[in-house]
Write an enzyme that holds these catalytic residues in place. Structure first.
Site, PDB file in Angstrom:
ATOM      1  CD  GLU A 105      12.234  90.117-104.385  1.00  0.00           C
ATOM      2  OE1 GLU A 105      11.088  90.742-104.571  1.00  0.00           O
ATOM      3  OE2 GLU A 105      13.091  90.839-104.939  1.00  0.00           O
ATOM      4  CD  GLU A 158      15.191  98.163-109.207  1.00  0.00           C
ATOM      5  OE1 GLU A 158      14.721  96.966-109.381  1.00  0.00           O
ATOM      6  OE2 GLU A 158      15.925  98.480-108.321  1.00  0.00           O
ATOM      7  CB  CYS A 198      15.630  94.158-106.252  1.00  0.00           C
ATOM      8  SG  CYS A 198      17.054  95.457-107.047  1.00  0.00           S
ATOM      9  CE  LYS A 206       6.678 105.808 -97.939  1.00  0.00           C
ATOM     10  NZ  LYS A 206       7.334 105.400 -96.983  1.00  0.00           N
ATOM     11  CB  SER A 209       7.258  94.572-103.227  1.00  0.00           C
ATOM     12  OG  SER A 209       6.191  95.711-102.719  1.00  0.00           O
TER      13      SER A 209
HETATM   14  P1  ADP Z   1       9.572  95.950 -99.187  1.00  0.00           P
HETATM   15  O1  ADP Z   1       8.625  94.961 -99.438  1.00  0.00           O
HETATM   16  O2  ADP Z   1      10.825  96.084 -99.642  1.00  0.00           O
HETATM   17  O3  ADP Z   1       9.405  96.776 -97.731  1.00  0.00           O
HETATM   18  P2  ADP Z   1       7.624  97.982-100.150  1.00  0.00           P
HETATM   19  O4  ADP Z   1       7.407  97.869-101.826  1.00  0.00           O
HETATM   20  O5  ADP Z   1       6.760  97.699 -99.301  1.00  0.00           O
HETATM   21  O6  ADP Z   1       9.167  97.109-100.263  1.00  0.00           O
HETATM   22  O7  ADP Z   1       8.136  99.520 -99.749  1.00  0.00           O
HETATM   23  C1  ADP Z   1       9.180 100.252-100.521  1.00  0.00           C
HETATM   24  C2  ADP Z   1       8.594 101.796-100.496  1.00  0.00           C
HETATM   25  O8  ADP Z   1       7.074 101.884-100.834  1.00  0.00           O
HETATM   26  C3  ADP Z   1       8.568 102.056 -98.994  1.00  0.00           C
HETATM   27  O9  ADP Z   1       9.065 103.548 -99.047  1.00  0.00           O
HETATM   28  C4  ADP Z   1       7.161 102.093 -98.657  1.00  0.00           C
HETATM   29  O10 ADP Z   1       6.639 102.815 -97.322  1.00  0.00           O
HETATM   30  C5  ADP Z   1       6.447 102.532 -99.975  1.00  0.00           C
HETATM   31  N1  ADP Z   1       5.032 101.851-100.144  1.00  0.00           N
HETATM   32  C6  ADP Z   1       4.589 100.959 -99.548  1.00  0.00           C
HETATM   33  N2  ADP Z   1       3.061 100.757 -99.892  1.00  0.00           N
HETATM   34  C7  ADP Z   1       2.866 101.911-100.574  1.00  0.00           C
HETATM   35  C8  ADP Z   1       1.519 102.641-101.165  1.00  0.00           C
HETATM   36  N3  ADP Z   1       0.556 101.753-101.292  1.00  0.00           N
HETATM   37  N4  ADP Z   1       1.698 103.668-101.936  1.00  0.00           N
HETATM   38  C9  ADP Z   1       2.976 104.289-102.027  1.00  0.00           C
HETATM   39  N5  ADP Z   1       4.284 103.700-101.567  1.00  0.00           N
HETATM   40  C10 ADP Z   1       4.110 102.735-100.751  1.00  0.00           C
END
Ligand code: ADP
Length: 488
Positions: free
Chosen positions: A388, A257, A291, A182, A236
């Site tokens: 962060e 990561e 990061c 994804k 994150s």
């Molecule tokens: P950022 O804060 O840098 O946007 P995220 O950790 O929110 O990073 O997102 C990184 C990836 O994780 C994206 O592809 C996002 O769609 C996905 N993501 C966000 N929430 C979830 C979840 N509950 N389960 C799986 N993937 C998720």
């Protein structure tokens, strides 16, 4: 060459080497961060699409499938073929990335090269993965086999869309796994186009599947799917915890990561201009959306004022503007949410008593541009020194002794990266041994290389990507024991 209006060729979900609509028929918009306007609509994957993708990936992993019957060296050749197609389409890919992500065109070109190099590195690994013969007890021939884990789920962020894809496709494909990925909802376009290149390169149907969509829906469906044996995530800390919890229901292997609040320690024995340049590049690269960004700049008291002056000059000289503009070094933040969050942190910095030396405000009236921002007189308790920010904000913190700097550098739940600038070898070695971080740079910063492991201590992650350790993430070890007629 750079094209601010690249044709958008791939906007659908990629399953079994075909681009298809979502089962629900839903789409979502992907936004140009330079304008805040929609680029196009993209098919929105959800659980039903993930189920189809996993089914395809599972079939492609069947022991009699073309992929499983393929020589390991042939997997390497497919990866190389993919990089040749990326090279052919380098400017298209870079243009698409600048449009969708907002990074300056030159940085996007750099990312395509970095992605090709990561894939080439792992192409070389494909036929070099081997087990061992083991001197076991008894009259036995005992050996280990390194086997692919199976169907793997990979969830990537928006800051380096192509690079993070390459870091995950490379080892998984070299190992012989099949993939359900994804991309981030903010940046699906290059990932989808790379799928068309993978098909053109000759990867069998079902080996690579791509599910644009949102985290709590498509991402969650990947994390909980019983036929996905491993999930690899970059993003994150908050979402890393959610994914780890979701993966627990089926005991998936997890590699994470995550974020950082990386310290860069500048000792007073250095050339201030050089040190300021290292710190500047370390924090403002990719608009601070990195990061490993060196967001806590610890500077020894003897050079503190001179350093702040130079850091301020550098930040003010950074050219901010449209990613396709000539000589632009700094584009917009990824989206409105991040933009608002970063400006909120800047306000907090001011309110909590840090002194704003440069930036701190929006640039222009459209898009998500923020001026490179420098805060001096930052103390460890301030929010900008603890959380962060993921934006272009440098916090310059004063220290007296190296021991004190090490203690303060480690006083965080993060542990992704760290750096020291010094001419003193003892300082360099003491710091690199004592700091709790997965990567440590001495007299340089951001020097990430394909051949070396990368990942975090503490809440910055689990496991190491890249290098030899990166491929281990995608392998199971099997021990085989065969009875022999005698010991010799
Ligand atoms: P950022 O804060 O840098 O946007 P995220 O950790 O929110 O990073 O997102 C990184 C990836 O994780 C994206 O592809 C996002 O769609 C996905 N993501 C966000 N929430 C979830 C979840 N509950 N389960 C799986 N993937 C998720």
């Amino acid at each position: 060459m750079a094209n601010p209006n690249p044709e958008i060729k791939c906007t659908k979900i990629f399953i079994n080497n075909e681009f298809v609509n979502a089962v629900s028929g839903k789409t979502f918009p992907t936004i140009n961060p330079s304008t805040g306007k929609k680029i196009c609509d993209v098919a929105e994957a959800d659980k039903a699409d993930v189920d189809l993708a996993v089914k395809a990936a599972k079939a492609a992993f069947d022991r009699k499938s073309a992929w499983r019957q393929m020589d390991a060296s042939a997997r390497g050749k497919l990866l190389i073929k993919l990089t040749e197609l990326m090279e052919r389409d380098l400017h298209y890919l870079a243009s698409l990335e600048s449009l969708d992500n907002g990074k300056p065109y030159a940085s996007a070109v750099f990312d395509v090269h970095g992605s090709m190099n990561a894939l080439r590195y792992y192409a070389g690994w494909a036929d070099k993965i081997s087990g061992e013969t083991v001197p076991s007890d008894g009259p036995h021939l005992t050996y280990t086999r390194k086997e692919p884990v199976g169907v793997v789920g990979q969830i990537v962020p928006w800051n380096y869309p192509m690079l993070m894809l390459a870091w995950k496709w490379g080892p998984a494909l070299a190992a012989g796994c099949t993939i359900v990925m994804k991309p981030a909802e903010q940046t699906p376009l290059t990932a989808l186009y790379l799928c068309s290149l993978a098909k053109e390169a000759g990867f069998p149907a079902g080996v690579i599947n791509m599910l644009p969509g949102y985290g709590p829906t498509a991402g969650n469906a990947i994390s909980i799917h019983p036929d996905v044996r491993k999930v690899a995530f970059t993003g994150s800390v908050e979402v890393g915890k959610i994914i780890m919890a979701a993966a627990a229901s089926t005991l998936k292997k997890v590699s994470l990561e995550l974020g950082g609040k990386s310290p860069l320690v500048i000792c007073e024995d250095v050339d201030v201009d050089e040190a300021a340049q290292i710190a500047y590049a370390g924090v403002f690269e990719n608009m601070g959306q990195c990061c490993i960004a060196a967001t806590r700049t610890f500077v020894q008291e003897g050079i503190y004022d001179a350093f702040v002056k130079k850091a301020t000059e550098l930040a003010k000289s950074r050219k901010v503007g449209n990613p396709f503009g000539q000589g632009v070094q700094h584009g917009p933040q990824i989206d409105e949410t991040q933009f608002g969050k970063i400006l909120g942190y800047i306000e907090k910095g001011k309110k909590e008593g840090a002194s704003l030396e440069a930036g701190g405000i929006r640039v222009g009236a459209e898009g998500y541009f923020i001026e490179p921002t420098v805060f001096a007189n930052v103390t460890d308790e301030m929010t900008i020194a603890k959380e962060e920010i993921f934006g272009p904000v440098q916090s310059i913190i004063k220290f007296k002794t190296l021991d004190e700097a090490i203690e303060r550098a480690n006083a965080t739940t993060f542990g992704l990266a760290a750096g020291i600038v010094t001419k003193n070898l003892n300082n360099a070695l003491t710091f690199s041994n004592a700091v709790e971080a997965g990567s440590v740079w001495v007299n340089t910063y951001l020097a990430v290389t394909n051949q070396a492991p990368f990942g975090g201590y503490k809440q910055s992650g689990i496991g190491r990507e890249m290098g030899k350790e990166g491929i281990e993430l995608y392998l199971e070890t099997k021990t085989v024991c065969i009875k022999l007629p005698s010991k010799v």
